[in-house]
Design an enzyme around this catalytic site. Structure first.
Site, PDB file in Angstrom:
ATOM      1  CG  HIS A   1     -10.556  36.230 105.934  1.00 39.72           C
ATOM      2  ND1 HIS A   1     -10.093  35.576 104.801  1.00 39.72           N
ATOM      3  CD2 HIS A   1     -11.860  36.514 105.706  1.00 39.72           C
ATOM      4  CE1 HIS A   1     -11.089  35.468 103.932  1.00 39.72           C
ATOM      5  NE2 HIS A   1     -12.162  36.032 104.452  1.00 39.72           N
TER       6      HIS A   1
ATOM      7  CB  SER B   1     -15.187  35.012 104.821  1.00 32.53           C
ATOM      8  OG  SER B   1     -14.883  36.378 104.611  1.00 32.53           O
TER       9      SER B   1
ATOM     10  CG  ASP C   1      -6.664  35.235 104.572  1.00 32.51           C
ATOM     11  OD1 ASP C   1      -6.952  36.410 104.861  1.00 32.51           O
ATOM     12  OD2 ASP C   1      -7.526  34.354 104.389  1.00 32.51           O
TER      13      ASP C   1
END
Length: 370
Positions: free
Chosen positions: A344, A41, A341
């Site tokens: 991240h 990610s 978040d």
């Protein structure tokens, strides 16, 4: 003396950001003409949301992800651009499209990274009692995609080597293997034994791309993942959990340091075996550490508190109220926050780290003689 040394290091970090990449692309010889990204990610530009049903319906597939640059969700796990986007900007390339994007522009490389992916296969992790919750597209799957892509553009192996000679490969993997183990077990000491196997999978990937013709390979280490709000939520301060001077979970910082040291040792061994290939350790750990240590000077108000999230704790994180869920708010100015978040980072945090990495780490290493 220790405080003076720390102050000097901080000044160097701030100066590197202020200089804003005085190294010009022409000094990278031979010039880079494509980037091939593997990872999770931290680097995914849209594979997960096309990979499976879970990804398609994940929060990453809708706003507020992407709200502050693309103004729509692209599958990037941030409010805007990622470090790979800033790397592409530096080389004046289009942003790398996801491999699974059938309408993608692959003229200057391909992004194979999948959010949630691991270095070890999902089957290997399952045998250890560790579940990969988002995707089965581990690093080995991404390498299979890369091989299929190569077959489509250069059926002849020698032709492929010529096409890849001036490409930059980034293999960013192995963080989630450890993350998932920590989240499921919380027995941090027992996780150290996984590290050699995880790094072994990364090593195998490096050797594979070298066999295909890669001449410059960048391999990032792990972040200070003990500083992420999700872990501050999972490991609140008590007699069993110690925090360091940055107010991060000390045991997790030690684990990420161990993993990074093991990776660096492995890369040195690989470099000795492949003297004509530039194999570069990308120091994500110190890029993030420098950002946190200099956060106020860099204009950040929040370093360890989630921007997009909701929680009755100092980290503003709750596992049932994560970013993208209905009713979960976004902070007024994400540029003032390091964490987007809880897992991240914000676009601005990624830009600062990308600039530092290029200036002080990646460009000097890929530009010098092999």
């Amino acid at each position: 003396m220790a405080n003076n040394a720390k102050t000097y290091v901080n000044l160097v970090f701030l100066l590197a950001i202020a200089l804003s990449l005085h190294v010009i692309q022409g000094q990278v010889q031979p010039p880079i003409d494509a980037i091939y990204q593997f990872g999770d990610s931290i680097s995914d530009t849209g594979n997960l949301i096309r990979d499976n049903f879970i990804g398609e319906h994940s929060p990453f597939a809708s706003l507020p992800y992407g709200q502050d640059f693309f103004h729509e969700a692209t599958g990037r796990c941030s409010n805007g651009r990622l470090m790979i986007d800033f790397f592409a900007e530096y080389f004046k390339f289009p942003y790398l499209d996801a491999y699974l994007n059938k309408a993608g522009n692959f003229s200057h490389g391909v992004n194979f990274a999948v959010a949630g992916s691991t270095a070890l296969t999902t089957g290997t992790l399952a045998l250890k009692g560790i579940i990969s919750p988002l995707t089965w597209s581990s690093l080995s799957v991404q390498l299979n995609w890369f091989q299929s892509y190569l077959t489509s553009i250069c059926p002849d192996l020698n032709d492929c080597k010529n096409k890849l000679a001036n490409a930059l490969f980034i293999i960013e993997s192995g963080g989630n293997d450890i993350n998932y183990a920590v989240m499921e077990r919380k027995n941090i000491q027992g996780i150290y034994g996984m590290v050699p196997e995880v790094i072994g999978a990364v090593k195998a990937a490096i050797e594979e791309v070298i066999n295909f013709g890669a001449t410059r390979v960048v391999v990032p280490g792990n972040f200070l993942f003990g500083c992420m709000p999700i872990y501050l939520y999972m490991f609140p301060p008590n007699n069993a959990t110690l925090y360091d001077e940055l107010h991060c979970v000390e045991q997790l910082i030690e684990l990420s340091t161990f993993q990074n040291n093991f990776l660096q040792k492995t890369l040195k061994e690989l470099q000795a075996e492949h003297p004509l290939v530039k194999i570069v350790y990308a120091d994500y750990f110190n890029a993030m550490k420098g950002l946190l240590q200099n956060a106020t000077a860099l204009g950040f108000d929040e370093t360890l508190r989630t921007c997009c999230g909701m929680g009755d704790n100092s980290a503003n994180f709750g596992i049932t109220k994560i970013c993208g869920f209905k009713g979960v708010p976004v902070c007024p100015n994400p540029d003032k926050s390091v964490s987007w978040d809880g897992i991240h980072m914000t676009e601005r945090a990624y830009k600062i780290m990308a600039d530092w990495l290029l200036q002080h780490n990646i460009l000097p290493a890929i530009s010098k003689a092999a």
